[in-house]
Design a protein around this motif. Structure first.
Motif, PDB file in Angstrom:
ATOM      1  N   UNK A   1       7.444  -6.125  28.243  1.00 47.38           N
ATOM      2  CA  UNK A   1       7.077  -7.527  28.020  1.00 47.38           C
ATOM      3  C   UNK A   1       6.892  -8.251  29.356  1.00 47.38           C
ATOM      4  N   UNK A   2       7.821  -8.044  30.278  1.00 43.81           N
ATOM      5  CA  UNK A   2       7.708  -8.690  31.583  1.00 43.81           C
ATOM      6  C   UNK A   2       6.465  -8.260  32.335  1.00 43.81           C
ATOM      7  N   UNK A   3       6.178  -6.962  32.306  1.00 42.14           N
ATOM      8  CA  UNK A   3       4.978  -6.478  32.973  1.00 42.14           C
ATOM      9  C   UNK A   3       3.715  -7.026  32.344  1.00 42.14           C
ATOM     10  N   UNK A   4       3.697  -7.064  31.009  1.00 46.68           N
ATOM     11  CA  UNK A   4       2.528  -7.591  30.314  1.00 46.68           C
ATOM     12  C   UNK A   4       2.339  -9.071  30.607  1.00 46.68           C
TER      13      UNK A   4
ATOM     14  N   UNK B   1       3.239 -10.679  33.360  1.00 46.04           N
ATOM     15  CA  UNK B   1       2.691 -10.790  34.718  1.00 46.04           C
ATOM     16  C   UNK B   1       1.192 -10.522  34.714  1.00 46.04           C
ATOM     17  N   UNK B   2       0.782  -9.496  33.966  1.00 46.97           N
ATOM     18  CA  UNK B   2      -0.645  -9.197  33.871  1.00 46.97           C
ATOM     19  C   UNK B   2      -1.435 -10.311  33.213  1.00 46.97           C
ATOM     20  N   UNK B   3      -0.836 -10.955  32.188  1.00 48.31           N
ATOM     21  CA  UNK B   3      -1.512 -12.068  31.519  1.00 48.31           C
ATOM     22  C   UNK B   3      -1.712 -13.241  32.474  1.00 48.31           C
ATOM     23  N   UNK B   4      -0.693 -13.531  33.278  1.00 45.91           N
ATOM     24  CA  UNK B   4      -0.839 -14.602  34.273  1.00 45.91           C
ATOM     25  C   UNK B   4      -1.960 -14.255  35.246  1.00 45.91           C
TER      26      UNK B   4
ATOM     27  N   UNK C   1      -7.537 -15.106  37.263  1.00 44.91           N
ATOM     28  CA  UNK C   1      -8.904 -14.613  37.455  1.00 44.91           C
ATOM     29  C   UNK C   1      -9.904 -15.464  36.692  1.00 44.91           C
ATOM     30  N   UNK C   2      -9.513 -15.880  35.480  1.00 39.11           N
ATOM     31  CA  UNK C   2     -10.431 -16.655  34.653  1.00 39.11           C
ATOM     32  C   UNK C   2     -10.885 -17.943  35.309  1.00 39.11           C
ATOM     33  N   UNK C   3     -10.042 -18.507  36.173  1.00 40.39           N
ATOM     34  CA  UNK C   3     -10.404 -19.726  36.897  1.00 40.39           C
ATOM     35  C   UNK C   3     -10.974 -19.402  38.273  1.00 40.39           C
ATOM     36  N   UNK C   4     -10.342 -18.458  38.974  1.00 42.94           N
ATOM     37  CA  UNK C   4     -10.716 -18.185  40.364  1.00 42.94           C
ATOM     38  C   UNK C   4     -12.074 -17.504  40.486  1.00 42.94           C
ATOM     39  N   UNK C   5     -12.433 -16.648  39.532  1.00 43.27           N
ATOM     40  CA  UNK C   5     -13.707 -15.925  39.630  1.00 43.27           C
ATOM     41  C   UNK C   5     -14.902 -16.882  39.595  1.00 43.27           C
ATOM     42  N   UNK C   6     -15.022 -17.761  38.580  1.00 45.35           N
ATOM     43  CA  UNK C   6     -16.176 -18.679  38.609  1.00 45.35           C
ATOM     44  C   UNK C   6     -16.132 -19.652  39.783  1.00 45.35           C
TER      45      UNK C   6
ATOM     46  N   UNK D   1       3.439 -15.062  22.437  1.00 47.49           N
ATOM     47  CA  UNK D   1       3.881 -16.337  22.987  1.00 47.49           C
ATOM     48  C   UNK D   1       3.746 -16.346  24.510  1.00 47.49           C
ATOM     49  N   UNK D   2       4.021 -15.211  25.153  1.00 48.96           N
ATOM     50  CA  UNK D   2       3.851 -15.160  26.608  1.00 48.96           C
ATOM     51  C   UNK D   2       2.384 -15.321  26.986  1.00 48.96           C
ATOM     52  N   UNK D   3       1.482 -14.845  26.126  1.00 48.92           N
ATOM     53  CA  UNK D   3       0.056 -15.054  26.370  1.00 48.92           C
ATOM     54  C   UNK D   3      -0.287 -16.541  26.300  1.00 48.92           C
ATOM     55  N   UNK D   4       0.309 -17.233  25.323  1.00 48.49           N
ATOM     56  CA  UNK D   4       0.065 -18.671  25.205  1.00 48.49           C
ATOM     57  C   UNK D   4       0.618 -19.422  26.415  1.00 48.49           C
ATOM     58  N   UNK D   5       1.808 -19.025  26.865  1.00 50.27           N
ATOM     59  CA  UNK D   5       2.390 -19.676  28.039  1.00 50.27           C
ATOM     60  C   UNK D   5       1.554 -19.403  29.283  1.00 50.27           C
ATOM     61  N   UNK D   6       1.029 -18.178  29.387  1.00 44.70           N
ATOM     62  CA  UNK D   6       0.144 -17.866  30.512  1.00 44.70           C
ATOM     63  C   UNK D   6      -1.121 -18.707  30.445  1.00 44.70           C
ATOM     64  N   UNK D   7      -1.591 -18.964  29.227  1.00 47.15           N
ATOM     65  CA  UNK D   7      -2.772 -19.813  29.049  1.00 47.15           C
ATOM     66  C   UNK D   7      -2.496 -21.232  29.528  1.00 47.15           C
TER      67      UNK D   7
END
Length: 433
Positions: free
Chosen positions: A15-18, A20-23, A28-33, A146-152
């Motif tokens: 869960x912790x590794x996933x 970190x990857x989600x963050x 990337x979603x912001x920095x790439x464009x 939920x961690x995906x939502x928090x990363x969002x």
């Protein structure tokens, strides 16, 4: 397996590794464009190509990724994907520092990173049931989602701060570190790897066909796949026009747009905190169609939003959708993981990704077309009604007659012939799963 997941070292590491990857993915979603627009001075069309390249790998490599996930050590596969993504992202700041950063390099990094993300996602969703067991699947998926939502929520703000402090290119140093953290967490998992009895004796095409065939034969999986694909289509149609609607029709500032989406994302986070208890109370199977039907009327608040305080209507409708997405995704994924025989799970997960994510770019195009043809508010109304209509697939399905999920599949349930014969040989030799 029973007991609290908070005491499961293997799950916490996964869960912790996933997380970190989600963050990292949200950064990337912001920095790439931003990198494309501010450093490489890309045109609007060139920036839009980046979004397309992010989804194309799901259409191209999802099915082969499922075969691989059923044949190899999935933890090693995930670690390899994390390390590969870390190295690829390092190419961007290194290229900027050495004067070799180009749009072609950015396109290549985005595409290859997307390919590795597909392999990681399939492997991760296939590995989780073996770590937590069928009785804790809903709780585990709820925590992960939920961690995906928090990363969002946190990822875009973190990306913006990093770009402001260090520049768009150097931000990818931090982004790369998030994937290294994920790889290290996965490497620390000490739970024994589950044996693979995969379809290694058949060709790639037949192995893929076995996964698709399993989905096609299960009446509930077919309905879930249709519901997910249609919902994704209309969700992306909504996203195709929502920012333009907020800024042009309602006069919202950039700060207000960010706040509206942040408030909306709270719905998913709150639903995640109660998902396990709620599904036990409502019923694990019943939650799937209830979560699609009940929040639907609140989606109409999105096109009903007005300037000023009326923006809160948009946030409320978006929060209702966030709660729906959390509960539906957790329950539907848990059902799929529970009833699919382990030798097929990678390919079944990949089949879902291939079809349900394949509708996403089409939905984005449809949203733009609807906005151009009918106007932004009518386009949003059509899109949210389409989102709600996806619930019909699960309402009129065998799920409506069930309260809870059926018993978990065993290794031999509905396994392809070659796999079943291989399993029989293992039992005769006294080997255990």
């Amino acid at each position: 397996m029973t007991g609290s997941l908070w005491r499961s070292r293997s799950f916490l590491l996964l869960w912790g590794g996933q997380t970190a990857g989600e963050v990292g993915a949200r950064i990337s979603g912001v920095a790439v464009p931003l990198l494309a627009a501010t450093v490489l001075h890309a045109s609007v069309f060139q920036v839009s190509v980046l979004a397309v390249l992010g989804w194309v790998p799901y259409l191209i490599v999802s099915l082969p990724a499922g075969v691989l996930a059923d044949r190899v050590d999935r933890r090693r596969l995930m670690i390899g994907c994390d390390l590969g993504r870390a190295v690829l992202l390092l190419a961007l700041p290194v290229g900027a520092l050495t004067g070799h950063l180009t749009l072609v390099l950015l396109y290549a990094v985005v595409t290859l990173t997307g390919v590795l993300t597909v392999f990681f996602t399939v492997a991760y969703r296939t590995e989780l049931p073996g770590l937590v067991g069928p009785e804790r699947l809903v709780d585990a998926n709820a925590k992960v989602t939920m961690s995906q939502e928090l990363a969002e929520l946190a990822g875009p703000a973190l990306a913006g701060a990093l770009v402001g402090l260090a520049g768009a290119a150097r931000t990818f140093f931090v982004n790369s570190v998030t994937y290294l953290i994920s790889a290290m967490a996965l490497a620390l998992i000490r739970a024994p790897a589950r044996e693979r009895v995969a379809a290694e004796r058949v060709g790639l095409r037949q192995a893929i066909a076995e996964g698709l065939s399993f989905v096609r034969r299960d009446a509930i999986l077919v309905k879930l796949l249709a519901c997910t694909a249609v919902s994704n289509f209309f969700v992306m149609a909504t996203h195709g026009v929502d920012v333009v609607f907020l800024t042009r029709e309602l006069g919202a500032s950039a700060v207000q747009v960010g706040l509206v989406f942040s408030l909306g994302a709270v719905g998913g986070v709150l639903a995640g905190t109660v998902a396990d208890r709620l599904t036990r109370w409502v019923g694990t199977a019943r939650t799937i169609w209830v979560s699609m039907v009940v929040p639907g009327p609140l989606y109409l608040l999105i096109p009903a939003a007005q300037p000023g305080w009326g923006l809160l209507l948009f946030a409320a409708g978006f929060a209702a959708f966030g709660a729906n997405a959390m509960l539906y995704n957790v329950s539907a994924l848990s059902y799929r993981q529970r009833i699919t025989p382990p030798p097929l799970l990678g390919r079944v997960n990949a089949s879902f990704l291939w079809i349900s994510y394949g509708s996403i770019p089409l939905g984005a195009l449809a949203g733009g077309a609807l906005g151009s043809a009918f106007g932004l508010r009518p386009a949003l109304l059509i899109a949210v009604l389409g989102m709600w209509s996806a619930s019909l697939f699960v309402v009129f399905s065998p799920l409506r007659g069930l309260r809870d999920f059926p018993a978990a599949a065993t290794r031999s349930d509905d396994a392809p012939g070659d796999q079943r014969r291989g399993q029989q040989r293992e039992r005769e030799a006294g080997r255990r799963d």
